[in-house]
Structure formats: structure tokens, C-alpha cells
Write a protein that holds these residues in place. Sequence first.
Motif, PDB file in Angstrom:
ATOM      1  N   ASN A 132      -4.464  -6.228  -6.839  1.00 11.11           N
ATOM      2  CA  ASN A 132      -5.144  -5.169  -7.606  1.00 11.11           C
ATOM      3  C   ASN A 132      -6.610  -5.042  -7.224  1.00 11.11           C
ATOM      4  N   GLY A 133      -6.864  -4.982  -5.905  1.00 10.43           N
ATOM      5  CA  GLY A 133      -8.206  -4.690  -5.418  1.00 10.43           C
ATOM      6  C   GLY A 133      -9.122  -5.880  -5.285  1.00 10.43           C
ATOM      7  N   ARG A 134      -8.582  -7.096  -5.116  1.00 10.71           N
ATOM      8  CA  ARG A 134      -9.418  -8.293  -5.036  1.00 10.71           C
ATOM      9  C   ARG A 134      -9.576  -8.826  -3.618  1.00 10.71           C
ATOM     10  N   ALA A 135      -9.159  -8.097  -2.609  1.00 13.53           N
ATOM     11  CA  ALA A 135      -9.207  -8.609  -1.237  1.00 13.53           C
ATOM     12  C   ALA A 135     -10.572  -8.398  -0.587  1.00 13.53           C
ATOM     13  N   PRO A 173     -12.617   1.257   0.720  1.00  9.81           N
ATOM     14  CA  PRO A 173     -12.540   0.059   1.556  1.00  9.81           C
ATOM     15  C   PRO A 173     -12.779  -1.221   0.770  1.00  9.81           C
ATOM     16  N   PHE A 174     -12.089  -2.291   1.160  1.00  9.05           N
ATOM     17  CA  PHE A 174     -12.400  -3.608   0.610  1.00  9.05           C
ATOM     18  C   PHE A 174     -13.628  -4.156   1.327  1.00  9.05           C
ATOM     19  N   PRO A 175     -14.343  -5.121   0.734  1.00 10.71           N
ATOM     20  CA  PRO A 175     -15.545  -5.658   1.371  1.00 10.71           C
ATOM     21  C   PRO A 175     -15.232  -6.321   2.711  1.00 10.71           C
ATOM     22  N   VAL A 176     -16.056  -6.030   3.696  1.00  8.65           N
ATOM     23  CA  VAL A 176     -15.939  -6.633   5.028  1.00  8.65           C
ATOM     24  C   VAL A 176     -17.233  -7.373   5.334  1.00  8.65           C
ATOM     25  N   GLN A 204      -3.876  -4.233   8.101  1.00  8.45           N
ATOM     26  CA  GLN A 204      -2.672  -4.044   7.304  1.00  8.45           C
ATOM     27  C   GLN A 204      -2.392  -5.246   6.397  1.00  8.45           C
ATOM     28  N   ARG A 205      -2.657  -6.454   6.906  1.00  5.26           N
ATOM     29  CA  ARG A 205      -2.411  -7.638   6.091  1.00  5.26           C
ATOM     30  C   ARG A 205      -3.359  -7.685   4.897  1.00  5.26           C
ATOM     31  N   TYR A 206      -4.616  -7.337   5.111  1.00  8.24           N
ATOM     32  CA  TYR A 206      -5.574  -7.413   4.012  1.00  8.24           C
ATOM     33  C   TYR A 206      -5.515  -6.194   3.100  1.00  8.24           C
ATOM     34  N   SER A 207      -5.078  -5.064   3.594  1.00  7.69           N
ATOM     35  CA  SER A 207      -4.853  -3.943   2.682  1.00  7.69           C
ATOM     36  C   SER A 207      -3.617  -4.206   1.825  1.00  7.69           C
ATOM     37  N   ASP A 253      -1.855   7.376  11.816  1.00  6.40           N
ATOM     38  CA  ASP A 253      -1.729   6.984  10.420  1.00  6.40           C
ATOM     39  C   ASP A 253      -1.579   5.464  10.363  1.00  6.40           C
ATOM     40  N   VAL A 254      -2.329   4.794   9.473  1.00  2.00           N
ATOM     41  CA  VAL A 254      -2.237   3.344   9.310  1.00  2.00           C
ATOM     42  C   VAL A 254      -2.036   3.049   7.831  1.00  2.00           C
ATOM     43  N   VAL A 255      -0.953   2.354   7.525  1.00  2.00           N
ATOM     44  CA  VAL A 255      -0.588   2.068   6.136  1.00  2.00           C
ATOM     45  C   VAL A 255      -0.602   0.558   5.902  1.00  2.00           C
TER      46      VAL A 255
END
Length: 355
Positions: A117-120, A186-189, A107-110, A177-179
Motif C-alpha cells: 500500500n505505497g510503502r516501497a 513514483p516511489f522514493p528513489v 517491476q519488482r518494486y512497483s 507500456d511497463v506494468v
Amino acid sequence: MSTSETPSDPASDFPLEFGLDTFGDRTSDEEGTPLSHAQTIRDLVEQAVLADEVGVHYFGIGEHHTPDFPMPAGDVVLGAIASRTSQIRLGSAVTVLSSDDPIRVFQRYSTLNALSNGRAEVILGRGSSVDSFPLFGFDLADYEVLFEEKINLFAELVKGPPVTWSGTTRTPLHGQDVVPYLEDGPFPVWIGVGGSPQSVVRAAHYGFNLMLAIIGGPPARFAPFASLFQQALAQLGHPPRPVGIHSPGHVAATDEQAIDEFWPNYLDVIRHVSRTRGFAVPSKESFLHEIGPNGALYVGSPETVARKIAANMTALGANRFDLKYAMGALSHERLLNNIRLYGTEVVPRVRELLG
């Protein structure tokens, strides 16, 4: 699975990227007087803003919980950085998933992903520093099972809701549900690995990227892990994934200046952490070996550091290099100079060397 075979240059499948990492080392002023934790954190934001201005691709903040590294909430700082930058990708280096809640990490990184704007991005690891375990009430005897189950849950979370999962370390989830939702997938992991083949295969199993944390010894000894990673991905039916290198260093105008600035602080840091983590206290001779061609430290002029980065990215089939740029009580001004030289001279020179 053999580690002797070399995959066909998987690094060429991905663009070259260059990042900067910090553990939030408590800095000092030019006279050597330690700054407050608050000032250290504020200065770190300015350092990240400069990294964005000079074209660095990634800025990562590692998780620590000690007076020397007052950075227990790097994601909060990254949110502040996101509001003042426009291009640089932002994430952890590393998040100690074993002593955290995977849902809260996601949740913190989303949330950071939305703010930026999608840089995480996020780099997950078990953590060689275990200060967080007693702090948050975890038993070190559960070190392995905690990480295994929590990374399994995190892999489900990045797929998106609804999430169904069960394990032994927490209550199960049934269609949860996870918001907040991710806008563009997905962001890179990344999985941070310090030399365990099991961790390499685990990263491949989940289809995550591999970050090799090389903080001592010959970087070339990690080449079999990079090969193992690509082989495991292929055997598991996954496409090639990026491989990165994370290593400490310091850039100054000349080799002599870089050594003079870095060595006393490096010695103090290693001497201090050796009391709890069993590190050998370096001699000046062993330090000079580590900054040489076969060591893990990148200390010197832009040309010296660039040549070493290029050589080791080639040897390990890596497409990304993250310099852990802060070390002990180095002043804010010297860290800014390090960042400026890294972005404007080291990175372009590495690109030139790698063609």
C-alpha cells in the motif's frame, strides 16, 4: 561547482527518519553454530516485523550473492515482510543496478509498492561488491557505462509509461507500456554513494535522493558531498532533496556489552572480505577508534549511539539515518535486542537531542 559553501539547512525541509538495513548476514545460534540460509531468511522477516512494531521508519535489504550473505532476492523477502507489517517503509540497501535489468527492478518494486500500500522505496548503486557481475555474465570493464545507461533508463521508468529510451547496452524502447502502474506517483528513489562526487551530481541530475554509505573513516569528510548535492539540485532547477546516512553498528544495554558482541563478528567479516576487496584488517585499536566520535561505526549503549547519530546528522545536514544492524554471526536474539533498543531508546533520544 564549489563544495565549500553550506546550503541553508535543507534537512529542515524534511522529517527526521530512522531506518534499519541488513545484508542478510548468515547468523548463528547462541552457541555459535551457523544457521541455515533458509533459517537466516526466516529470522530476518521476524526482525523486520519487530522493527515495524517499535516504530522504525524504514527496513532495507541489501543485495549479495555469497554464502555469508544469502540474500540475492531481497525483494521477495520484502514482499513477505509487507504482508506482516503496516507502517514501516520497505526497500533495498542497495540494489546493484549495473548487473540487473532496470525494467525488472522497477517491476519488482512497483509490485512491492502495491503489496505494501505505497510503502516501497529503492536505493540504487553500482555496488562495491561485484559478485553479481560474473554471476550474471557482465564484464567489469563495462562497470561505468552499465550503471550510467541503466540509471538513465530507470529514471524514465519512474516517470510512468509510455517509455521511450535508447542506449548501447540493450535494445531501445519505443512507447513501451511497463506494468504494474503506480497508484500514487513514483516511489522514493535513492542513489547510494560511497564517496564519488560524480555519483553525487548524478543523483542530483535525476532528482533522486542521496544516501551516503559511510562504512569507515570520519563521517565529517562526507559533509562536502551533502553540500554539493544540494548545490547541484539548485543549479539544475530541482528543489532540495533528502540526504541519508547508512552506517554499520550494534546497540546493547551497555557500551561494554555492545563491543563484546560486535567486535569478534566485525573482525571475522572484514578479515574474510579483505581477501577479495582489499580492506585492511582492523586491529582492536583501530576498531575502538571507529566506534569513537570520529569513526564510522555506531556501537554502544543507546545513549552512546544516539549522541553519535545526532552529531553526524547535524554535521552532514542529513534527515535520515539507517543503521546497518546485522554483522556476521550475531545471533537472532541479539539482533532482536538491537532492533528493540534502537526503536524504543535510540530513536527517541536522537529526536530529543535534535530538538
